[in-house]
Design an enzyme around this catalytic site. Sequence first.
Site, PDB file in Angstrom:
ATOM      1  CD  GLU A 131      -2.745  -0.749   2.712  1.00  0.00           C
ATOM      2  OE1 GLU A 131      -2.752   0.385   3.255  1.00  0.00           O
ATOM      3  OE2 GLU A 131      -3.309  -1.741   3.184  1.00  0.00           O
ATOM      4  CE  LYS A 182      -9.802   2.457   4.913  1.00  0.00           C
ATOM      5  NZ  LYS A 182      -8.832   1.342   5.009  1.00  0.00           N
ATOM      6  CD  GLU A 213      -7.239   5.611   7.319  1.00  0.00           C
ATOM      7  OE1 GLU A 213      -7.435   4.740   6.450  1.00  0.00           O
ATOM      8  OE2 GLU A 213      -6.114   5.848   7.787  1.00  0.00           O
TER       9      GLU A 213
END
Length: 316
Positions: free
Chosen positions: A239, A293, A299
Amino acid sequence: MAGAGRIGVCYGTVADNLPSPQEVINLYKKYGIQMMRIFSPTPEILEALRGTGIFVSVGIANEDLNALSSSQESANSWVATNIVPYKDNVTFGWITAGNEVIPGTLAQYVPGAMTNIYNALVNVSLDQIKVTTVVPASVLSTTFPPSAGAFKDEVVDVMTQISTFLQSHGATLMINVYPYFAYAENSADISLPYAQFAADTPVVDGNLNYYSLFAAMVDSFNAALEKIGTPDVVVAISESGWPSAGNEPYSSIDNAKAYNTNLMSRVLSEGTPRRPNQEYDVFLFSMFNEDLKQPAGVEQNFGLFYPNMEPVYPLF
């Protein structure tokens, strides 16, 4: 191993407004995205991946690690259920045993789960699929300068077990690398250009010059792997990304576009100062803004696309 790394995108689904898996996979194909990371073996997604040639990293849910670690039979069943039915026309690249469970109470189960899943793959002649795990930067006790990179004392044993396994099977260690968070927490000491691959003057570490925080963070992992005796283990970035909203002025569409554009160009053209000839595979996070999220804010704003499949900014 000089050459270009590959670019993929994480397909997160923590949202209640996303398009169907088939529409999502069509979007990957439309934009020529060659790799996909999914966080669990969702049957609808795997079905839609059939025949696409997209290179897939599929995650084992954290809550399954204990059972898979303690029982070869459980691992055999997991592979039989989630991999074997799709093996002929889904291109599996990795199976990741847990997401960011090290350090933590589940860390102890990761080596055993990896070993049992690997054995299960061998049993069905699918051991070309690499078994690994995904770790955050919090496994490191020191990240600066990069050459001082080292694993925290409490994870040295488990990381040594994992890295020895990876080294013996030619598999990569998956790491999550987020210059955004370091910059947003410490913009007094970290410049925006350095966080976005655009520094004019380097951060010097011995005889190595760092023009990006990303390269420095990756090399701190490389240094940590050397310190536990597994210098041959290559990392892949599971990520990395930059939010387009939620924490202004650090998050913005311009900043997100600049970071991901520059990240892609670097990954496709160069290694890091400590590993100049190393090709790094990178998964951008994430395909969509995910409205469920938590916590709310940045987020929910890492997506490259809105749920209506319109780009948040042009990238591909």
